[in-house]
Design a protein around this motif. Sequence first.
Motif, PDB file in Angstrom:
ATOM      1  N   LYS A  54     -16.370 -28.614  24.446  1.00  0.00           N
ATOM      2  CA  LYS A  54     -17.341 -28.917  23.393  1.00  0.00           C
ATOM      3  C   LYS A  54     -16.632 -29.130  22.054  1.00  0.00           C
ATOM      4  N   VAL A  55     -15.686 -28.246  21.739  1.00  0.00           N
ATOM      5  CA  VAL A  55     -14.971 -28.373  20.464  1.00  0.00           C
ATOM      6  C   VAL A  55     -14.217 -29.708  20.422  1.00  0.00           C
ATOM      7  N   THR A 101      -9.567 -20.336  22.766  1.00  0.00           N
ATOM      8  CA  THR A 101     -10.754 -21.042  22.255  1.00  0.00           C
ATOM      9  C   THR A 101     -11.895 -21.001  23.274  1.00  0.00           C
ATOM     10  N   GLN A 102     -13.081 -20.669  22.786  1.00  0.00           N
ATOM     11  CA  GLN A 102     -14.257 -20.644  23.661  1.00  0.00           C
ATOM     12  C   GLN A 102     -14.861 -22.047  23.735  1.00  0.00           C
ATOM     13  N   THR A 162      -9.271 -29.160  13.185  1.00  0.00           N
ATOM     14  CA  THR A 162      -9.579 -27.960  13.974  1.00  0.00           C
ATOM     15  C   THR A 162      -8.424 -27.691  14.929  1.00  0.00           C
ATOM     16  N   ILE A 163      -7.987 -26.434  14.970  1.00  0.00           N
ATOM     17  CA  ILE A 163      -6.897 -26.053  15.876  1.00  0.00           C
ATOM     18  C   ILE A 163      -7.453 -25.200  17.011  1.00  0.00           C
ATOM     19  N   CYS A 164      -7.301 -25.709  18.252  1.00  0.00           N
ATOM     20  CA  CYS A 164      -7.737 -24.998  19.462  1.00  0.00           C
ATOM     21  C   CYS A 164      -6.530 -24.442  20.196  1.00  0.00           C
ATOM     22  N   GLU A 179     -15.979 -33.184  19.867  1.00  0.00           N
ATOM     23  CA  GLU A 179     -16.454 -33.574  18.532  1.00  0.00           C
ATOM     24  C   GLU A 179     -15.375 -34.338  17.762  1.00  0.00           C
TER      25      GLU A 179
END
Lengths: 284, 284
Positions: free
Chosen positions: B197-198, B192-193, B186-188, B201
């Motif tokens: 939280k993202v 990013t909202q 996953t790329i933030c 994980e």
Amino acid sequence: MGQIIKGKPVADAISEELTKEVVELKAKGITPKLTIVRVGANGSDLAYERGALKRCDGIGIATQVVELPEDIIQEDFIKELKKVNEDKSTHGILIFRPFPKQLDESVIKYVIAPEKDVDCFSPVNVAKVMENDSTGYAPCTPSAVIEILKHYNVPMKGKKAVVVGRSMVVGKPVSMLLLNENATVTICHSRTQDMPKVCSEADVLVVGIGKAKMIDSSYVKEGAVVIDVGINVDEQGNLCGDVNTGDCTEKASMITPVPAGVGSVTTSILAKHVVKACKLQNNL
Amino acid sequence: MGQIIKGKPVADAISEELTKEVVELKAKGITPKLTIVRVGANGSDLAYERGALKRCDGIGIATQVVELPEDIIQEDFIKELKKVNEDKSTHGILIFRPFPKQLDESVIKYVIAPEKDVDCFSPVNVAKVMENDSTGYAPCTPSAVIEILKHYNVPMKGKKAVVVGRSMVVGKPVSMLLLNENATVTICHSRTQDMPKVCSEADVLVVGIGKAKMIDSSYVKEGAVVIDVGINVDEQGNLCGDVNTGDCTEKASMITPVPAGVGSVTTSILAKHVVKACKLQNNL
């Protein structure tokens, strides 16, 4: 019950816009032209070619097909490709792949002129996709995904986009394009653990993994937008996508069908790239 | 309490292996050589250069520095670069960037010989990183991240990796390299909202966003491995990373420090790429 979002309205809107641009170019004495390079004559190449020629014709883009023999040797192929590269009337080049065995794609991709490479065969354009360099050309299919999302006003900025598949024709480039739209992007693939859970966090789910109807409702968040890039043939011999559309329609807010979804938009993107290439090559 | 995983043992292990390889090459009459091209003499370039020269020297790699005047014009720079490209004794080239204003990076990146481009300046190598083509050269910093994870036996296959930052020097290439290791990536980024939280994980969290101590324990899952690629100066004038290391050490199972973390490994990667380039150029 989600909305089935078809490709045709997107393709039509792009074509309409391009038609106007081509009229303006012709008024300046410039006619955008696509040259297709095809080796042999396999059915799926011919089907796509017919669609592309028809699309270009409708928009006013000139076309030419360079058909080469199935057994052409590398040296001769490169000679032919260089002729097209140097042909000043040609602004965009589409080369059908995969090639027959005697042609080495890893060499040929460096030969196509990057500024005419409208379907991202050249490494120069691959790099530009990753760099978010707007002078480049992303492959037509991932570009079609973004056009569909934009056409149907799907918010991407800050949203969670999950891409299933990491191919160079769909997964990786579409991930970069979604990132350019400021989505938070997750890339899943065959080794991903608990893929339904990962996918069911997506606001936008893009699937291009090449497995018929693999994605059912357990992968879909309530209200998600689902874009199905797969093209497969099911047990009954019918075309189907990577998404079990019937099962997912309840939960998704929007979902593309197969056929009549993403695949309907790719030739419009091709045409759009040819017009862009024509303008750039004429410093417009 | 998590383990602080330093870069030095990783760098030492790489150097030890390379030293053996260089002995073997020299027995064949081949000496790997790095040429550094530097415009002007800014402090951070010189500091990195000292480290790189020392590292190469320790391993037995020959080095040369081409120092060019701060006000060199584009044409002359390209002439000098072409000389290095054509110098048969040079296997790897490192060019310091950013350039002074009069030099156009977007032109020069096409001039460096891709097969000598050991820090991924050429678009050919950018494309190879995306394509997972092992004949290419990823940038040294993202490669260092992967080497650290491998050295400390951190499982990546099927695991959730989250990358914070989407730059061309860290975020995007490290995402591609993690994907090559079969992580779900996953790329933030700044848009990013709900980033905590993202990130929380992630089994593996890689941070390269350029904000001092931005990542605190609210971004970290219990037991996660945290790799801090940031280099910043804090309010007290001390070097620090993008991670608030003190706050995250409790939850993380392993965490890299700044300084003495990722930054300690990059010159070893540079040396590794030079040896690889030397072997490829000698068909070994």
